[in-house]
Design a protein around this motif. Structure first.
Motif, PDB file in Angstrom:
ATOM      1  N   GLY A  39       0.786  -1.229   0.000  1.00  0.00           N
ATOM      2  CA  GLY A  39       0.000   0.000   0.000  1.00  0.00           C
ATOM      3  C   GLY A  39       0.818   1.279   0.000  1.00  0.00           C
ATOM      4  O   GLY A  39       0.246   2.371   0.104  1.00  0.00           O
ATOM      5  N   GLU A  40       2.134   1.151  -0.101  1.00  0.00           N
ATOM      6  CA  GLU A  40       2.988   2.333  -0.070  1.00  0.00           C
ATOM      7  C   GLU A  40       3.768   2.480  -1.376  1.00  0.00           C
ATOM      8  O   GLU A  40       3.740   1.605  -2.240  1.00  0.00           O
ATOM      9  N   ALA A  41       4.479   3.582  -1.494  1.00  0.00           N
ATOM     10  CA  ALA A  41       5.324   3.813  -2.659  1.00  0.00           C
ATOM     11  C   ALA A  41       6.662   3.098  -2.497  1.00  0.00           C
ATOM     12  O   ALA A  41       7.102   2.847  -1.374  1.00  0.00           O
ATOM     13  N   PRO A  42       7.321   2.764  -3.595  1.00  0.00           N
ATOM     14  CA  PRO A  42       8.671   2.187  -3.493  1.00  0.00           C
ATOM     15  C   PRO A  42       9.639   3.173  -2.858  1.00  0.00           C
ATOM     16  O   PRO A  42       9.534   4.387  -3.044  1.00  0.00           O
ATOM     17  N   VAL A  43      10.596   2.616  -2.114  1.00  0.00           N
ATOM     18  CA  VAL A  43      11.614   3.425  -1.457  1.00  0.00           C
ATOM     19  C   VAL A  43      12.982   2.919  -1.875  1.00  0.00           C
ATOM     20  O   VAL A  43      13.239   1.710  -1.884  1.00  0.00           O
TER      21      VAL A  43
ATOM     22  N   GLU B 104      19.029   8.330  -7.395  1.00  0.00           N
ATOM     23  CA  GLU B 104      17.902   7.788  -6.646  1.00  0.00           C
ATOM     24  C   GLU B 104      16.597   8.399  -7.144  1.00  0.00           C
ATOM     25  O   GLU B 104      16.508   9.618  -7.359  1.00  0.00           O
ATOM     26  N   GLN B 105      15.601   7.568  -7.331  1.00  0.00           N
ATOM     27  CA  GLN B 105      14.277   8.061  -7.707  1.00  0.00           C
ATOM     28  C   GLN B 105      13.420   8.184  -6.454  1.00  0.00           C
ATOM     29  O   GLN B 105      13.341   7.264  -5.647  1.00  0.00           O
ATOM     30  N   PHE B 106      12.779   9.348  -6.322  1.00  0.00           N
ATOM     31  CA  PHE B 106      11.868   9.607  -5.216  1.00  0.00           C
ATOM     32  C   PHE B 106      10.441   9.463  -5.746  1.00  0.00           C
ATOM     33  O   PHE B 106      10.082  10.122  -6.721  1.00  0.00           O
ATOM     34  N   PHE B 107       9.658   8.649  -5.077  1.00  0.00           N
ATOM     35  CA  PHE B 107       8.317   8.358  -5.550  1.00  0.00           C
ATOM     36  C   PHE B 107       7.273   9.155  -4.779  1.00  0.00           C
ATOM     37  O   PHE B 107       7.405   9.392  -3.570  1.00  0.00           O
ATOM     38  N   GLY B 108       6.215   9.541  -5.490  1.00  0.00           N
ATOM     39  CA  GLY B 108       5.050  10.102  -4.836  1.00  0.00           C
ATOM     40  C   GLY B 108       4.210   8.993  -4.226  1.00  0.00           C
ATOM     41  O   GLY B 108       4.492   7.811  -4.428  1.00  0.00           O
ATOM     42  N   PRO B 109       3.147   9.359  -3.488  1.00  0.00           N
ATOM     43  CA  PRO B 109       2.343   8.364  -2.777  1.00  0.00           C
ATOM     44  C   PRO B 109       1.422   7.550  -3.682  1.00  0.00           C
ATOM     45  O   PRO B 109       0.884   6.534  -3.238  1.00  0.00           O
ATOM     46  N   GLY B 110       1.237   7.958  -4.924  1.00  0.00           N
ATOM     47  CA  GLY B 110       0.428   7.180  -5.853  1.00  0.00           C
ATOM     48  C   GLY B 110      -1.006   7.677  -5.972  1.00  0.00           C
ATOM     49  O   GLY B 110      -1.541   8.321  -5.067  1.00  0.00           O
ATOM     50  N   THR B 111      -1.601   7.360  -7.127  1.00  0.00           N
ATOM     51  CA  THR B 111      -3.016   7.600  -7.376  1.00  0.00           C
ATOM     52  C   THR B 111      -3.640   6.271  -7.762  1.00  0.00           C
ATOM     53  O   THR B 111      -3.184   5.616  -8.702  1.00  0.00           O
TER      54      THR B 111
END
Lengths: 110, 116
Positions: A39-43, B104-111
């Motif tokens: 349920g979270e974004a990749p880190v 490094e790729q920083f991701f958003g929380p998603g839709t």
């Protein structure tokens, strides 16, 4: 070409070790490792830029074998917090573009 | 810093409708990306951008369009939504000035998008 990860899933007890492999049919410029909890974004975990490079982050380390076109992620003395899905991404030198593998789901049980 | 932000968090669309997924970053990153993740699957690159005014297709661009008029924003447009576009959409950004550098790729929380 999508890199191939193995195994697809791993179940461990706390304190056990695991290895996740990432192989590519194309020459690798760089390999990135990410972890995604449900349920979270990749880190981001780490990036390996040179053949033979090894990196470590706490008890998680990785190696990169350019000749074999593969990378391995090593999880030592696993903790409950290590649970999640691990993705490798193979990188393009000019664009920063990543192509991700299908993921390896790791479950650590008490 | 807010990092990478995405709106909306959830959306239900009817077949044939259109919408724009918003993505913004405040880290002054040059590179931005859109991924989709189907249930239990990996991340598939839809489009990416290496700077304002420059975009290119990824692995699965059909049915989507992007634009990058500023460094901060990278919206993703869905025209004529189809059930096959039901997925979680992630936006990401990276610094990326030097290909040899730390990317490094920083991701958003998603839709989370559902098309019915």
């Amino acid at each position: 070409q999508q890199p191939v990860q193995s195994p697809q899933a791993v179940i461990l007890r706390e304190g056990e070790d695991a290895v996740i492999n990432c192989s590519s049919s194309k020459a690798l410029y760089s390999v990135h490792w990410y972890r995604q909890k449900h349920g979270e974004a990749p880190v981001f975990l780490m990036i390996l830029l040179k053949g033979g490079e090894q990196k470590g982050h706490d008890k998680i380390s990785a190696s990169f074998n350019e000749k074999k076109q593969q990378s391995s992620l090593y999880l030592t003395a696993s903790q409950l917090s290590y649970s999640g899905t691990y993705f490798c991404g193979t990188g393009n030198s000019n664009t920063g573009k990543l192509i991700f593998g299908q993921g390896t789901t790791l479950q650590v049980k008490p | 810093n807010a990092g990478v932000t995405q709106t909306p968090k959830f959306r239900i669309l009817k077949i044939g409708q259109s919408m724009t997924l918003q993505c913004a970053q405040d880290m002054n990153h040059n590179y931005m990306y859109w991924y989709r993740q189907d249930p239990g699957m990996g991340l598939k690159l839809i489009y990416y951008s290496v700077g304002a005014g420059i975009t290119d297709k990824g692995e699965v661009p059909n049915g989507y369009n992007v634009s990058r008029s500023t460094t901060e924003d990278f919206p993703l447009r869905l025209e004529l939504a189809a059930p096959s576009q039901t997925s979680v959409y992630f936006c990401a950004s990276s610094y990326g000035r030097d290909p040899q550098s730390y990317n490094e790729q920083f991701f958003g929380p998603g839709t989370r998008l559902t098309v019915l």
